[in-house]
Write a protein that holds these residues in place. Structure first.
Motif, PDB file in Angstrom:
ATOM      1  N   ASP A   1       0.067  15.766  -8.777  1.00 42.31           N
ATOM      2  CA  ASP A   1      -0.339  16.096  -7.414  1.00 42.31           C
ATOM      3  C   ASP A   1      -1.729  15.582  -7.095  1.00 42.31           C
ATOM      4  O   ASP A   1      -2.688  16.333  -7.046  1.00 42.31           O
ATOM      5  N   VAL A   2      -1.855  14.262  -6.878  1.00 44.45           N
ATOM      6  CA  VAL A   2      -3.180  13.699  -6.619  1.00 44.45           C
ATOM      7  C   VAL A   2      -3.700  14.094  -5.258  1.00 44.45           C
ATOM      8  O   VAL A   2      -4.906  14.177  -5.057  1.00 44.45           O
TER       9      VAL A   2
ATOM     10  N   TYR B   1       0.841  -1.214   0.000  1.00 48.73           N
ATOM     11  CA  TYR B   1       0.000   0.000   0.000  1.00 48.73           C
ATOM     12  C   TYR B   1       0.865   1.250   0.000  1.00 48.73           C
ATOM     13  O   TYR B   1       0.617   2.205  -0.744  1.00 48.73           O
ATOM     14  N   MET B   2       1.878   1.237   0.860  1.00 48.30           N
ATOM     15  CA  MET B   2       2.737   2.433   0.925  1.00 48.30           C
ATOM     16  C   MET B   2       3.405   2.664  -0.413  1.00 48.30           C
ATOM     17  O   MET B   2       3.520   3.805  -0.886  1.00 48.30           O
ATOM     18  N   THR B   3       3.853   1.574  -1.046  1.00 52.44           N
ATOM     19  CA  THR B   3       4.525   1.721  -2.324  1.00 52.44           C
ATOM     20  C   THR B   3       3.572   2.264  -3.387  1.00 52.44           C
ATOM     21  O   THR B   3       3.967   3.078  -4.223  1.00 52.44           O
ATOM     22  N   VAL B   4       2.317   1.825  -3.324  1.00 50.09           N
ATOM     23  CA  VAL B   4       1.330   2.379  -4.250  1.00 50.09           C
ATOM     24  C   VAL B   4       1.233   3.886  -4.053  1.00 50.09           C
ATOM     25  O   VAL B   4       1.231   4.653  -5.029  1.00 50.09           O
TER      26      VAL B   4
ATOM     27  N   HIS C   1       8.813  16.759  -2.634  1.00 55.42           N
ATOM     28  CA  HIS C   1       8.535  17.561  -3.807  1.00 55.42           C
ATOM     29  C   HIS C   1       7.587  16.796  -4.717  1.00 55.42           C
ATOM     30  O   HIS C   1       7.838  15.646  -5.063  1.00 55.42           O
ATOM     31  N   VAL C   2       6.476  17.398  -5.069  1.00 53.07           N
ATOM     32  CA  VAL C   2       5.538  16.745  -5.967  1.00 53.07           C
ATOM     33  C   VAL C   2       5.337  17.631  -7.183  1.00 53.07           C
ATOM     34  O   VAL C   2       5.073  18.834  -7.050  1.00 53.07           O
ATOM     35  N   GLY C   3       5.468  17.037  -8.366  1.00 60.56           N
ATOM     36  CA  GLY C   3       5.261  17.806  -9.593  1.00 60.56           C
ATOM     37  C   GLY C   3       3.798  18.173  -9.757  1.00 60.56           C
ATOM     38  O   GLY C   3       2.906  17.499  -9.247  1.00 60.56           O
ATOM     39  N   GLN C   4       3.574  19.254 -10.455  1.00 65.38           N
ATOM     40  CA  GLN C   4       2.203  19.739 -10.665  1.00 65.38           C
ATOM     41  C   GLN C   4       1.301  18.657 -11.249  1.00 65.38           C
ATOM     42  O   GLN C   4       0.200  18.433 -10.782  1.00 65.38           O
TER      43      GLN C   4
ATOM     44  N   SER D   1       2.635   9.346  -6.477  1.00 62.58           N
ATOM     45  CA  SER D   1       3.197  10.623  -6.028  1.00 62.58           C
ATOM     46  C   SER D   1       2.556  11.149  -4.748  1.00 62.58           C
ATOM     47  O   SER D   1       2.714  12.316  -4.430  1.00 62.58           O
ATOM     48  N   ALA D   2       1.820  10.308  -4.034  1.00 66.90           N
ATOM     49  CA  ALA D   2       1.272  10.756  -2.761  1.00 66.90           C
ATOM     50  C   ALA D   2       2.273  10.404  -1.663  1.00 66.90           C
ATOM     51  O   ALA D   2       1.990   9.584  -0.790  1.00 66.90           O
ATOM     52  N   TYR D   3       3.462  11.018  -1.741  1.00 65.59           N
ATOM     53  CA  TYR D   3       4.543  10.649  -0.829  1.00 65.59           C
ATOM     54  C   TYR D   3       4.145  10.863   0.613  1.00 65.59           C
ATOM     55  O   TYR D   3       4.432  10.051   1.494  1.00 65.59           O
TER      56      TYR D   3
END
Lengths: 494, 664
Positions: free
Chosen positions: B521-522, B324-327, B515-518, B332-334
């Motif tokens: 950005d879910v 789940y964490m890897t998903v 850092h999440v790209g535009q 990009s939901a770090y």
């Protein structure tokens, strides 16, 4: 030339050692029987104070004296201190060993001091003849030391071989020097460089001379194909002498290489680099492969020396990059040669510890020299097994022991010189080499002891060996300090 | 104290504790070993809280402490990068570690390796802190390997048991595969970014994104990210490098909780989150991460269903949750990944320690088929395990609900290739999770009491020798050192999600650490529907995941309480499926035959060709024959050998003379 008294100040350490050698000779003659330890104490004092004198007289200024035949620079000072320290450590290790075998006599210390003096003269030579004199002084003393145990057939045979082959090598060297003189008209090292730069020398004669000089040099360093004496002498000599033969002279030989090849013959570097590269590659192959087959630790370490010296030469042969600009050149030259120096210094440290451990395991009437003698050392003495473990890991180049950084800096120099193939080859060969170092570790930790007598070594040896191990470990944690000292020392002389 | 001093203290306190307990493990009494290590970890926790306060107030720190070596332009430093990401990890690591330290006093009470064990877990805490606090790749790798080493040592803690030795060797080897990828990634970064410092590398990331790897023509950033992720796959046990984690349960239970559930296995997740500026630049790598994670989440959940060993169920559940964490990382939901990492650390540590408590109560019998009805005898363990189970299955208002639902929602909203597949996997995973979790819960705590049957079944146990309850004996509650950590961990397992979801996920708490790209950005899309934690919880009661969870729970109740004979019948009917699951999809068999077998064949070839022919034949025997021959010759010619040596020298000289003579 006039008859003014030459400036003795730059040579004060050498003069001191010379005087003290004579003092030891006389004191031992008259009080040797009454005070059996006096020669040892005086020798150690000489080595320590010699080091102090070098330290005190060291400055960044390059001093020439004795009609420019003698040079005193920071690089030399560093190497002299290293040599004196190495000899002092070796004396500490060897004392009890010599005592047990009735060899702890004035001769040994006298010869050791003269060998030291010879090395110091090599280090300070700015003239081919001075270099030669230093070399002979060192070599003759070493021959005699190997033969110290007169009644031992193996030792006498080893000394004989060493002597005959050494004489041959000296002949090569002298012959080469004469040709260089023929080509350039001078014996003074910096003058040779100047002649090569500004006057056309007869290249055929010069290169002939160069090859002979390299051969003489390679003999002292002990690389293929001039290496044959190494295993026999290492094995045949008493361990305390092997310790000396295998440590400090390597430092002197390194200086000799730097002074002769870099200082004098730099302009023909394409030739000597090729020769060194070939000798280095042969040595690494032969040393590592043959060491695997050895059952005798001293012989194994001898082959290991051959491969280590080959590794060091790789760096020496990588100073000049084809087609590099002058500004780049100084950087890369310094980098490569300081890598070689760093390698030599760490090698000497490790070989001291390895032979020191063998002496530790020996006792009266018993010489520890077979691999089996190391079995189960961890149970007999966990601490010294750990010291040997560090030494072996370091020799094998396991990260993060100092040997790894030494190998790493050599490889870096190789890659900088665009010799990636050679670098890969060297790494593969070290991998093979790791086998026989790790075998020692395996024997110490996983095998049952064959010999379970308690260790009887005196405190001095124990303390010094512990310090040696700790220094190797620390140098692995903080390799930068030693590396920058090496770079600094060389930086002033190049 | 300034922040740097605090940080040095955080790292050194556990190390010092470990050194004292480890170096003097034969001399010092047990109470000293545990007090000194617990003191060290407690100091680390207290200091971490102080650092947390500062960082919460907006302070960050990036400092090099010590330069270890320089090689050309490359520097190897020891340093700290303290921002909100690392401080959160520090809190999780030190708090779980402290609980596990306390728990160990009770759990290991009769073990002869007591002091050694404390030394190891403190050393682990040190290494893990070095890993999360690092500001460069070298120290990251150091921590990475050091936690791996301690994990290896602890899996094989009972080193006289062959299965433990097998398991630790397996963990070691599988992790080498992952580390190889990791090293390749770091090596590529060193080669092309010319630095190993996080900040410098991240600054050069946009340049890297435009480069291709010259030899292969691959996009460089993708190669780097996949390399790094392969490392994460090894450490965080993602398919196909997951095989070591179930076997690691051979180690003592506190270790399973600390290392193989809460902290070490999440190092890979943390690392990818830390590298978000790199991963953001490669959609291919993100998709790869996503698919691997989703596959792990679902397939490993299935495996949990057929296990009968209580610890292995929890182990497969860990694998599935790591998926789940890897998903979350993949879409990009770090921050959601880190959020789930944190909640999971608490409730999974709780579940493991609860399982350990059950194991103590059962006198080291781990087979769930011998349990049942334990709620009567071990009330604290029962309640806390129920809390852990509810949190794990994602019951609204519990910690796991907030983190897991966010991940599911994020996978739903993502537009990355593979996102639909991932959404399907994580959604179905909810059902599976609920089923195996409640299966375990019912089998252990409810139903008929099966432990009084005389033991004619094969045991899997922690201590090997005597285990299981004697006939007529009844389980009893564990000592306070065991149940106290359970109570302490139960609190965050319930509430931590409720209180922290809003700041961590939707108020960009991590700031510049992640850092999440535009385009990816879910979480901002998720945020649009977010109306506060309470709203989310009550809304969750009517959502699809909760329905699936209820189905799973009811099915478990039906099969293991109401109709306990059915599971065996179902297994018989679906024999191929059951066989596939029992054999863990044949990963182990495949590895044994292909990789282990292949290595053996290779070794054999080298032994025959290299050892026997070259070394023994040519060098040893050949050398011996040569020596013999020379010895023979030397008897005829007194000084044969020395001539030979001299001859070699002269030949060498001639060789170099010809080689170097100027070609005019």
């Amino acid at each position: 030339m006039n008859s003014i008294m030459p400036n003795l100040y730059p040579a004060s350490a050498e003069i001191f050692v010379l005087i003290m050698a004579c003092v030891v000779l006389i004191v031992d003659l008259y009080c040797g029987k009454k005070l059996p330890g006096i020669a040892f104490v005086l020798t150690q004092a000489t080595l320590v104070f010699g080091g102090v004198i070098v330290w005190l007289t060291a400055d960044a200024h390059v001093a020439l004296t004795f009609s420019k035949m003698f040079i005193d620079d920071l690089f030399g000072d560093f190497m002299k201190i290293a040599i004196l320290a190495t000899m002092a450590i070796a004396m500490t290790y060897g004392r009890s060993y010599l005592d047990d075998r009735g060899l702890n006599k004035g001769e040994f210390y006298l010869l050791a001091l003269f060998a030291t003096l010879g090395m110091m003269v090599i280090v300070s030579a700015n003239h081919l003849l001075v270099l030669y004199i230093g070399l002979e002084l060192m070599s003759l003393s070493l021959y005699a030391m190997v033969a110290l145990r007169r009644d031992d057939a193996a030792a006498s045979e080893a000394a004989m071989k060493y002597f005959v082959l050494g004489a041959l090598a000296s002949g090569f060297l002298l012959y080469g020097m004469s040709m260089i003189y023929g080509a350039t008209g001078t014996l003074q090292i910096d003058e040779i460089a100047r002649q090569l730069a500004y006057h056309a020398a007869n290249k055929t004669v010069l290169l002939f001379g160069l090859v002979f000089v390299i051969a003489g040099l390679a003999f002292k360093v002990g690389v293929v194909p001039f290496h044959m004496w190494v295993p026999d002498v290492y094995q045949g000599a008493p361990t305390a002498v092997t310790l000396i033969v295998g440590s400090a002279p390597k430092l002197a030989a390194f200086v000799m290489a730097i002074r002769l090849l870099v200082g004098g013959m730099f302009l023909v570097n394409e030739y000597w680099q090729l020769a060194l590269l070939l000798m280095a590659s042969f040595s690494i192959v032969l040393g590592n492969l043959t060491a695997i087959a050895q059952r005798n630790v001293k012989r194994m370490l001898a082959y290991s020396t051959i491969s280590h010296m080959g590794f060091m030469l790789l760096a020496l042969a990588s100073g000049v990059i084809d087609g590099a600009s002058v500004a780049d050149l100084r950087f890369s030259v310094l980098n490569a040669y300081s890598a070689a120096l760093f390698y030599t210094v760490t090698y000497v440290l490790m070989s001291l510890a390895a032979f020191g451990t063998l002496i530790l395991l020996s006792r009266a009437g018993f010489d520890a020299e077979m691999l089996d003698d190391l079995k189960g050392l961890s149970r007999r003495s966990p601490w010294f097994a750990a010291v040997m473990l560090i030494t072996m890991f370091s020799m094998a180049g396991v990260p993060f022991f100092v040997g790894f950084f030494a190998k790493f800096s050599v490889l870096e120099a190789l890659i900088q010189a665009d010799r990636i193939g050679v670098a890969v080859f060297a790494v593969l060969m070290s991998l093979i080499g790791a086998y026989y170092y790790l075998r020692v570790v395996k024997l110490m930790y996983f095998d049952e002891p064959v010999d379970s007598t308690p260790l009887v070594a005196p405190t001095g040896l124990r303390v010094m060996l512990s310090v040696n191990g700790v220094v190797i470990a620390l140098a692995g944690i903080a390799p930068n300090s030693l590396m920058s000292i090496c770079a600094l020392a060389l930086g002033y002389s190049l | 104290m300034d922040m740097l001093t605090l940080c040095i203290g955080i790292v050194l306190a556990p190390l010092a504790g470990s050194a004292v307990a480890g170096l003097f493990c034969r001399v010092i009494p047990r109470w000293l070993a545990h007090s000194v290590t617990i003191l060290g970890v407690a100091i680390a926790l207290a200091f971490s809280m102080l650092v947390y306060q500062r960082v919460g107030a907006g302070e960050t720190m990036n400092v090099n402490l010590y330069q270890w070596a320089v090689s050309g332009a490359l520097e190897f430093n020891v340093g700290f990068l303290i921002d909100r990401l690392s401080v959160l990890m520090m809190l999780v690591v030190t708090s779980v570690s402290l609980m596990v330290h306390i728990y160990t006093i009770g759990y290991m009470a009769h073990d002869p390796g007591y002091n050694r064990f404390f030394s190891y877990i403190s050393l682990f805490t040190f290494a893990m802190l070095m890993l999360v606090m690092s500001n460069n790749f070298v120290q990251l790798f150091f921590g990475w390997e050091a936690v791996g080493l301690v994990s290896y040592l602890l899996i094989g803690f009972w080193h006289t048991r062959p299965s433990a030795v097998y398991a630790n060797l397996k963990a070691f080897l599988v992790n080498r595969v992952g580390d190889f990828g990791f090293l390749l990634g770091i090596g590529l970064l060193a080669a092309f970014a010319g630095s190993l410092d996080y900040v410098e590398v991240f600054a050069r990331a946009p340049e890297l994104a435009k480069m291709v790897e010259p030899a292969t023509g691959w996009p460089l950033i993708t190669a780097i990210c996949i390399g790094l992720f392969v490392g994460a796959m090894g450490k965080s046990a993602q398919i196909p490098l997951h095989v070591w984690l179930p076997d690691s349960m051979e180690g003592p239970t506190p270790i399973s909780a600390l290392i193989h559930a809460a902290t070490m296995v999440t190092a890979g997740i943390f690392m990818v989150a830390r590298m978000s500026p790199l991963f953001e630049l490669s959609e291919t790598a993100l998709s790869f991460v996503l698919v691997i994670g989703a596959t792990t989440a679902l397939l490993m959940g299935f495996l949990g269903i057929v296990q009968t060993d209580i610890k292995r169920v929890v182990a497969y559940s860990t694998l599935s949750q790591l998926g789940y964490m890897t998903v979350a990382l993949g879409v990009s939901a770090y921050s959601a990944a880190i959020f789930h990492l944190m909640t999971h650390a608490f409730f999974k540590a709780l579940l493991f320690l609860g399982a350990g408590s059950v194991i103590i109560g059962m006198h080291h019998d781990q087979d769930m088929r011998n349990m049942g009805g334990l709620w009567r005898y071990m009330p604290i363990t029962w309640i806390t395990s129920l809390i852990g189970t509810l949190a794990l299955t994602g019951t609204p208002f519990f910690a796991g609900f907030y983190s897991k639902d966010t991940i599911i929602e994020a996978a739903h909203l993502s537009s990355l290739p593979g996102a639909e597949y991932a959404y399907f996997c994580v959604l179905l995973g909810v059902f599976v999770t609920a089923f195996y979790s409640f299966r375990m819960y019912f089998m252990v705590f409810h139903g008929t009491e099966r432990f009084d049957r005389s033991g004619d079944h094969a045991h899997h146990s922690d201590e090997g020798e005597h285990h299981g309850l004697a006939p007529g004996e009844e389980p009893e509650e564990s000592p306070w050192t065991v149940w106290l950590p359970l109570l302490v961990l139960a609190v965050p397992s319930v509430v931590i999600g409720y209180f922290t979801i809003e700041p961590i996920l939707f108020e960009s708490w991590f700031g510049s650490a992640i850092h999440v790209g535009q385009a990816h950005d879910v979480l901002s899309l998720v945020a649009r529907e977010f109306r506060g934690a309470r709203e989310m919880g009550s809304h969750g009661l009517f959502s699809l995941p909760f329905g699936l969870m209820l189905c799973g729970m009811l099915l478990a109740w039906l099969l293991y309480i109401v109709r306990p004979r059915w599971p065996a019948y179902i297994a018989k009917v679906f024999r191929p499926v059951h066989g596939l699951l029992m054999n863990k999809y044949f990963f182990d068999r495949f590895n044994e035959i292909v990789f282990a077998g292949g290595a053996r064949v290779l070794g054999h070839i080298f032994w025959r060709g290299g050892d026997r022919l070259v070394i023994d034949g040519l060098l040893v025997n050949g050398g011996a024959r040569l020596v013999g021959w020379i010895a023979h010759a030397s008897r005829l010619l007194q000084s044969g050998r020395i001539y030979q040596y001299a001859f070699a020298m002269i030949l060498g000289l001639l060789f170099f003379l010809t080689l170097l003579s100027p070609r005019v």
